[in-house]
Design an enzyme around this catalytic site. Structure first.
Site, PDB file in Angstrom:
ATOM      1  N   ASP A 102      96.331-107.892   3.321  1.00 25.10           N
ATOM      2  CA  ASP A 102      97.352-108.163   2.364  1.00 25.10           C
ATOM      3  C   ASP A 102      96.472-108.715   1.303  1.00 25.10           C
ATOM      4  OD1 ASP A 102      96.482-110.901   3.398  1.00 25.10           O
ATOM      5  OD2 ASP A 102      98.208-111.518   4.164  1.00 25.10           O
TER       6      ASP A 102
ATOM      7  N   THR B 252      94.014-115.469   7.802  1.00 24.71           N
ATOM      8  CA  THR B 252      93.334-115.874   8.958  1.00 24.71           C
ATOM      9  C   THR B 252      93.362-114.953  10.010  1.00 24.71           C
ATOM     10  OG1 THR B 252      95.563-116.676   9.967  1.00 24.71           O
ATOM     11  CG2 THR B 252      94.335-118.160   8.860  1.00 24.71           C
TER      12      THR B 252
ATOM     13  N   HIS C  80      86.665-104.409  27.670  1.00 24.37           N
ATOM     14  CA  HIS C  80      87.516-104.979  28.699  1.00 24.37           C
ATOM     15  C   HIS C  80      88.851-104.950  28.535  1.00 24.37           C
ATOM     16  CE1 HIS C  80      84.705-108.204  30.621  1.00 24.37           C
ATOM     17  NE2 HIS C  80      84.191-107.055  30.603  1.00 24.37           N
TER      18      HIS C  80
ATOM     19  N   HIS D  76      89.390-102.722  34.508  1.00 26.52           N
ATOM     20  CA  HIS D  76      89.969-102.997  33.385  1.00 26.52           C
ATOM     21  C   HIS D  76      91.012-101.965  33.005  1.00 26.52           C
ATOM     22  CE1 HIS D  76      86.943-105.901  32.834  1.00 26.52           C
ATOM     23  NE2 HIS D  76      86.074-105.148  32.867  1.00 26.52           N
TER      24      HIS D  76
END
Length: 148
Positions: A8, A67, A98, A133
């Site tokens: 963005d 963020t 993992h 995993h």
């Protein structure tokens, strides 16, 4: 490997750094925007890009906003996406080993361009370990298939 990258308005600087990295690593990629300085809504970029990863058009995606939180939340709403919000090299490595993450989210206001390059490079170069995993990822996918 084929990667889709999107951002963005708050992630454009790091997006350009990651595009340079992908070019240096000779990884095919598509830039899915944005190309503006004005405020835009991150779901308008995260959701379509995540859908293209989920459909198999791209092997992985790298999503950047201020963020990384908004991009990761939006991406993880798309069935088949395992988006990891990562701002350090260790987490980038482990989320591939993992969790077999297929989308990496980062925040430009959280991490600088140099570290963002290191995180992305590690994430791109790390393979999924499989084994125990794989079973765990299978449980998530089974839940996702049954969720209404």
């Amino acid at each position: 490997m084929k990667v889709i990258i999107t951002a963005d308005h708050a992630g454009m600087t790091i997006r350009n750094e990651i595009k340079d990295l992908l070019t240096e690593m000779q990884i095919e990629f598509e830039d899915a925007g944005c190309d503006c300085e004005g405020s835009v809504d991150y779901p308008d970029y995260a959701l379509p890009a995540a859908e293209r990863v989920a459909k198999g058009e791209f092997d992985r995606g790298i999503f950047i906003c201020g963020t990384g939180i908004g991009m990761s939340i939006a991406a993880n709403k798309v069935k088949g996406i395992r988006c990891a919000l990562t701002h350090d090299v260790y987490s980038a490595k482990l989320t591939r080993q993992h969790n077999d993450s297929n989308v990496l989210a980062m925040g430009e206001r959280v991490v600088g361009p140099g570290l963002a390059r290191e995180v992305a490079k590690t994430w791109l170069e790390t393979d999924f370990d499989g084994g125990r995993h794989k079973n765990r990822i299978g449980k998530i996918m089974t839940y996702e298939d049954g969720a209404q």
